[in-house]
Design an enzyme around this catalytic site. Structure first.
Site, PDB file in Angstrom:
ATOM      1  N   GLU A 126       0.850  -1.190   0.000  1.00  0.00           N
ATOM      2  CA  GLU A 126       0.000   0.000   0.000  1.00  0.00           C
ATOM      3  C   GLU A 126       0.886   1.241   0.000  1.00  0.00           C
ATOM      4  O   GLU A 126       1.834   1.316   0.785  1.00  0.00           O
ATOM      5  CB  GLU A 126      -0.924   0.018   1.222  1.00  0.00           C
ATOM      6  CG  GLU A 126      -1.964   1.105   1.130  1.00  0.00           C
ATOM      7  CD  GLU A 126      -2.995   1.060   2.255  1.00  0.00           C
ATOM      8  OE1 GLU A 126      -3.891   1.905   2.259  1.00  0.00           O
ATOM      9  OE2 GLU A 126      -2.910   0.185   3.133  1.00  0.00           O
ATOM     10  N   GLY A 266       3.024   2.704  10.335  1.00  0.00           N
ATOM     11  CA  GLY A 266       2.879   2.107  11.654  1.00  0.00           C
ATOM     12  C   GLY A 266       2.646   0.616  11.551  1.00  0.00           C
ATOM     13  O   GLY A 266       3.237  -0.174  12.279  1.00  0.00           O
ATOM     14  N   ALA A 267       1.793   0.228  10.611  1.00  0.00           N
ATOM     15  CA  ALA A 267       1.483  -1.188  10.406  1.00  0.00           C
ATOM     16  C   ALA A 267       0.652  -1.301   9.139  1.00  0.00           C
ATOM     17  O   ALA A 267       0.194  -0.301   8.579  1.00  0.00           O
ATOM     18  CB  ALA A 267       0.726  -1.772  11.592  1.00  0.00           C
ATOM     19  N   MET A 268       0.452  -2.554   8.683  1.00  0.00           N
ATOM     20  CA  MET A 268      -0.280  -2.788   7.450  1.00  0.00           C
ATOM     21  C   MET A 268      -1.190  -3.982   7.613  1.00  0.00           C
ATOM     22  O   MET A 268      -0.770  -5.030   8.101  1.00  0.00           O
ATOM     23  CB  MET A 268       0.720  -3.031   6.310  1.00  0.00           C
ATOM     24  CG  MET A 268       0.061  -3.271   4.976  1.00  0.00           C
ATOM     25  SD  MET A 268      -0.908  -1.845   4.430  1.00  0.00           S
ATOM     26  CE  MET A 268      -2.199  -2.662   3.510  1.00  0.00           C
ATOM     27  N   GLU A 269      -2.448  -3.836   7.144  1.00  0.00           N
ATOM     28  CA  GLU A 269      -3.503  -4.800   7.433  1.00  0.00           C
ATOM     29  C   GLU A 269      -3.600  -5.921   6.422  1.00  0.00           C
ATOM     30  O   GLU A 269      -4.672  -6.505   6.234  1.00  0.00           O
ATOM     31  CB  GLU A 269      -4.856  -4.074   7.496  1.00  0.00           C
ATOM     32  CG  GLU A 269      -5.371  -3.537   6.160  1.00  0.00           C
ATOM     33  CD  GLU A 269      -4.984  -2.106   5.856  1.00  0.00           C
ATOM     34  OE1 GLU A 269      -5.623  -1.482   4.999  1.00  0.00           O
ATOM     35  OE2 GLU A 269      -4.023  -1.606   6.490  1.00  0.00           O
ATOM     36  N   HIS A 302      -6.452  -1.589  15.464  1.00  0.00           N
ATOM     37  CA  HIS A 302      -6.715  -0.918  14.188  1.00  0.00           C
ATOM     38  C   HIS A 302      -6.515  -1.876  13.021  1.00  0.00           C
ATOM     39  O   HIS A 302      -7.385  -1.999  12.148  1.00  0.00           O
ATOM     40  CB  HIS A 302      -5.786   0.287  14.049  1.00  0.00           C
ATOM     41  CG  HIS A 302      -5.971   1.061  12.782  1.00  0.00           C
ATOM     42  ND1 HIS A 302      -6.754   2.185  12.710  1.00  0.00           N
ATOM     43  CD2 HIS A 302      -5.482   0.868  11.531  1.00  0.00           C
ATOM     44  CE1 HIS A 302      -6.747   2.652  11.474  1.00  0.00           C
ATOM     45  NE2 HIS A 302      -5.971   1.865  10.732  1.00  0.00           N
ATOM     46  N   GLU A 303      -5.366  -2.557  12.997  1.00  0.00           N
ATOM     47  CA  GLU A 303      -5.092  -3.442  11.856  1.00  0.00           C
ATOM     48  C   GLU A 303      -6.021  -4.655  11.856  1.00  0.00           C
ATOM     49  O   GLU A 303      -6.423  -5.125  10.784  1.00  0.00           O
ATOM     50  CB  GLU A 303      -3.623  -3.879  11.865  1.00  0.00           C
ATOM     51  CG  GLU A 303      -2.618  -2.737  11.876  1.00  0.00           C
ATOM     52  CD  GLU A 303      -2.866  -1.683  10.804  1.00  0.00           C
ATOM     53  OE1 GLU A 303      -3.380  -2.031   9.715  1.00  0.00           O
ATOM     54  OE2 GLU A 303      -2.577  -0.497  11.048  1.00  0.00           O
ATOM     55  N   HIS A 306      -9.387  -3.733  10.411  1.00  0.00           N
ATOM     56  CA  HIS A 306      -9.352  -3.598   8.959  1.00  0.00           C
ATOM     57  C   HIS A 306      -9.797  -4.876   8.244  1.00  0.00           C
ATOM     58  O   HIS A 306     -10.148  -4.823   7.061  1.00  0.00           O
ATOM     59  CB  HIS A 306      -7.935  -3.260   8.495  1.00  0.00           C
ATOM     60  CG  HIS A 306      -7.684  -1.800   8.291  1.00  0.00           C
ATOM     61  ND1 HIS A 306      -8.527  -0.993   7.565  1.00  0.00           N
ATOM     62  CD2 HIS A 306      -6.656  -0.998   8.689  1.00  0.00           C
ATOM     63  CE1 HIS A 306      -8.041   0.244   7.534  1.00  0.00           C
ATOM     64  NE2 HIS A 306      -6.908   0.263   8.202  1.00  0.00           N
TER      65      HIS A 306
END
Length: 877
Positions: A126, A266-269, A302-303, A306
């Site tokens: 992303e 921060g992070a990826m889902e 959060h992730e 998602h």
């Protein structure tokens, strides 16, 4: 830059010419290269009106080894290969395509696509990383089922991960092995993920509400497994919360998380394989602060959230980014509120919004929650998309009510599961369940800027009525034209002169209430409340129910009353912020004329009362003791001197400390001697205690340095240790130098923890801060390729240490430009974020504007990336 980068417009959206229902990826990971074979099926898209038979596949500077259509090698005349992709000519309505590309992940320092970080292969797709990996229609509305094979040396890369479920593991010749993963759910390519390395892991399981057992694993660097336990607990809390709150259940057999140090976000889902920046996974009381624990809990949630709001239902195009991000931020905010203190969480979120998003809403990068154009989509992962996007969701929540809102969410998934959709689709689902026309509400998605809401009140003692007149005005930040009216829900209540909650009869109601939502949907409206038996104090925009700038003149006495007695904790804090702002403005204006100011006696007494009663609600008290963030305070000036802003804060604390020192010190010492533990209550007390450090020893730095150094050396957790170090960096003292050296010697081998020291160095208030910062940049502990290191040192310095960064004699701007261009040359995402530190240069005092304009022009004229070019060109417009 050879030519001006192309602007992409929402109005130009066209459905894809072909769909790609199935994708097979075969990765052969070798030490000097990676060979990727991609096999795709294509079908003409019935929703496309384009009669062309030529298909373009994105591919960013990819080396093409071979290409076949329906099993036959394509002749060179049948395709065009360029630096931006492949054009396949004369395609039938259905066909297969197989390409082989050669990649070099070990040299990919942009950390986009497939890259190698230390000894681990990792991906970040992303927004547009997939085109750096293989030829594909790199857009979110092309949904495919993926089958992935990975081959690598088993000794060096025993862990081979991708999306979905593991279906095959096989040992091969020459010490290599193969794994195969299948994801049964169609997904856009930005959700694809791969990880290969020699990693430790911890494992657990979760039983879903339908009694399916899900295997959970978190992979980390060797020797750090014990620091992932809190993240695992947070994951299980997230899964349960989503089931309890929205009846949303996880849908795969496996859920994997991988933590890496080199990560731009921060992070990826990614579906079933979340890749995280290690700072949002690794924690122990020795290595992470209380705030970082909460940050881990929030980002893990959060992730995970998602999986439905972003993965099962995804975006049609990148202009709809808020569709997944704003909604998911709202969900993680609610999750964090339920896990911790709801009032304090709301205060934290609003404080961050006003310090970061409000300036963006009035600056050169201002854009609607749903933008209409972009040059580099990476630049639109902004606080407007995320945090303001969440506030827009929250307004729907407030307008429709919790039950109707949840029905709308359920309808949204019923209608659009497995699809790539738009903001209009989201609103459509809400309209169906509520039977309400939300056309005007959609102005929040298409209009940029922060609405200005004006409040006037009138009390009629004879009729016992209280009239509230509301008006709104919003100028477009770029064109300066006035926007159409927004729908603005304002929660309100009334206080008596003694501070008790008052009952009243809202407009159109026959039952008395003690709170109500006023819906402002016109340029000006009046609301009359009945049965109001004395002149009230209005508490409005409770819980910050709308992201607006409120203009409401209230007396200091009213603000003090609300600060002490308001039933709404947010407005207690808001009243304190208003009182602080008034006082800080006096200190700013006094500093501009070279003299000091006075703190009102009533404010001094109020601070003392807060400290005395602090243990009643230490989490809230800690927030009530905090001054408004400087970025928010600066918004109240047409132009401001950043050095005077910081001087105003320094003078405020110095004068307040002179009045409350003894009380604050005794309270601090009592809490310090208590040996606080790790419970939520103890964390709140610790925050209260450490906030008291700002109110002591302001007039005796030498004695203060000794006390804070003692806390640093005796601390039993990172929160106390870092808080002491952050206080010491205000002093030019031997204690600060010793503490910094001790911290560095203890943690120099742990890059994640060293980021804390880099931030402390960047924020230091000493005379030699800039020189020391340059030494840190060149030190062996600092990695100028690592995004976390860069943000901790360079971004923090430019964004938050205003006095040192804006020292016009020190050459800080030239050095910042040099380092920004250096970073941008290898990592445009990080480079553009550094460039954004200069966005609001026109808000500064005139003496800073010309050198900052020159800095921006130097960046613009130095052939920067498209990402950085977009930032600086808009800033200069």
């Amino acid at each position: 830059m050879a030519e001006t980068p192309k602007t992409i417009y929402l109005k130009d959206y066209q459905p894809p010419l072909f769909l790609t229902p199935e994708v097979d990826l075969h990765f052969n990971l070798e030490e000097d290269k990676t060979i990727l074979t991609t096999h795709m099926t294509f079908k003409r898209n019935k929703k496309s009106n384009d009669p062309s038979s030529d298909l373009f596949l994105n591919g960013n500077k990819l080396k093409l080894n071979s290409i076949k259509r329906n099993g036959d090698t394509l002749a060179e005349a049948d395709y065009d290969h360029s630096q931006t992709g492949l054009l396949i000519k004369n395609c039938p309505d259905e066909f297969t395509l197989t390409t082989e590309v050669e990649l070099h992940p070990e040299t990919n320092k942009a950390f986009s696509g497939l890259y190698k970080t230390k000894t681990v292969y990792c991906t970040q797709m992303e927004a547009q990383g997939f085109r750096r990996t293989t030829f594909f229609q790199d857009r979110p509305d092309v949904l495919s089922k993926y089958r992935v094979e990975i081959i690598a040396n088993k000794k060096d890369y025993p862990v081979l991960l991708s999306n979905g479920n593991l279906v095959k593991e096989t040992d091969l010749e020459k010490g290599r092995h193969l794994v195969k993963w299948e994801d049964p759910f169609p997904k856009p390519c930005y959700l694809f993920a791969l990880v290969a390395g020699d990693l430790d892991w911890i494992e657990d399981s979760y039983m879903t509400r339908s009694n399916r057992k899900v295997a959970l694993k978190i992979y980390v660097d060797k020797g750090k497994g014990d620091r992932a336990r809190f993240a695992m607990d947070s994951l299980k809390q997230s899964m349960k919360w989503d089931e309890d709150t929205y009846r949303l259940e996880y849908d795969l057999d496996i859920y994997n998380i991988v933590a890496v140090d080199d990560f731009n976000m921060g992070a990826m889902e990614n579906k079933g394989l979340n890749i995280f920046n290690s700072k949002y996974v690794l924690a122990s009381s020795d290595t992470a602060t209380d705030d970082e624990y909460q940050g881990i809990q929030r980002v893990i949630g959060h992730e995970y959230f998602h999986n439905w709001t972003g993965n099962r239902v995804t975006c049609r195009d990148w202009f709809q980014l808020r569709l997944k991000e704003g909604f998911t931020v709202f969900r993680d905010q609610e999750f964090s509120s339920d896990m911790n203190s709801r009032p304090v969480k709301r205060i934290e979120d609003v404080s961050a919004l006003r310090a970061r998003q409000f300036p963006e809403d009035s600056g050169p990068m201002a854009h609607p929650v749903r933008p209409s154009s972009y040059i580099a989509i990476d630049n639109f992962y902004t606080v407007t998309i995320y945090e303001k996007g969440a506030e827009v969701i929250r307004m729907l929540y407030n307008l429709l009510g919790i039950d109707m809102f949840k029905k709308g969410v359920t309808k949204y998934f019923e209608l659009f599961d497995g699809q790539a959709v738009t903001t209009d689709d989201w609103i459509h689902a809400m309209e169906l369940v509520s039977q309400r026309d939300l056309t005007q509400f959609k102005n929040w998605y298409s209009q940029a800027g922060t609405p200005q809401v004006f409040v006037n009140t009138e009390y009629n003692s004879e009729n016992k009525t209280y009239t509230i007149e509301l008006s709104q005005k919003t100028l477009d930040p770029i064109t300066k034209q006035e926007h159409k009216p927004f729908v603005i829900p304002l929660k309100m209540g009334l206080l008596s002169s003694a501070g008790s909650t008052m009952q009243f009869m809202p407009p159109g109601h026959k039952v008395a209430k003690d709170n109500f939502v006023l819906e402002l949907n016109d340029s000006k409206q009046k609301f009359t409340l009945e049965n109001v038996y004395e002149k009230p104090v209005l508490s409005i925009n409770r819980e910050f129910s709308a992201p607006v700038q409120l203009h409401f003149e209230q007396s200091d006495d009213e603000l003090y009353l609300m600060m002490a007695k308001d039933a709404d904790s947010f407005n207690r804090w808001e009243s304190a912020q208003k009182l602080y702002l008034k006082t800080l403005k006096n200190f700013y204006e006094s500093a501009a004329h070279g003299h000091d100011a006075q703190i009102p006696a009533k404010l001094i007494q109020t601070i003392k009362e807060l400290i005395e009663k602090g243990e009643d609600d230490p989490a809230l008290t800690a927030r009530l003791l905090e001054l408004p963030q400087s970025h928010y305070f600066a918004q109240f000036f047409e132009h401001f001197d950043p050095t005077l802003i910081q001087q105003a804060y320094k003078n405020f604390y110095k004068n307040m400390s002179a009045e409350v020192h003894e009380l604050a010190l005794s309270t601090y010492q009592d809490l310090e001697e208590r040996g606080l533990g790790l419970s939520l209550k103890d964390a709140a007390l610790r925050n209260f205690k450490n906030n008291l450090m700002g109110y002591i020893f302001r007039n005796d730095e030498s004695e203060g340095a000794k006390v804070f150094y003692k806390q640093f050396t005796t601390a039993r957790n990172m929160t106390d240790r870092l808080s002491a170090l952050q206080r010491l960096n205000h002093f030019n003292s031997n204690e600060y130098a010793k503490a910094r050296e001790e911290f560095k010697n203890q943690w120099r081998e742990d890059g994640l923890i060293m980021n804390k020291l880099f931030s402390v160095s960047a924020l230091a208030k000493g005379e030699n801060t800039f020189e020391e910062l340059k030494d840190v940049w060149n030190s062996e502990e600092f990695d100028s390729h690592n995004p976390n290191n860069i943000y901790a040192l360079l971004y923090t310095f430019a964004q938050y240490n205003w006095k040192a960064f804006h020292n016009l004699e020190a050459g800080t701007y030239d050095w910042f430009v040099e380092k920004t261009l250096e970073v941008d040359s290898r990592n445009p995402q990080v480079g553009s974020r550094l460039g954004s530190c200069l966005n609001n240069w026109k808000k500064l005092d005139s003496k800073y504007q010309e050198p900052l304009k020159k800095a921006l022009e130097t960046i613009r004229d130095s052939n920067p990336s498209n990402n950085l070019y977009e930032i600086v060109s808009k800033a200069l417009q």
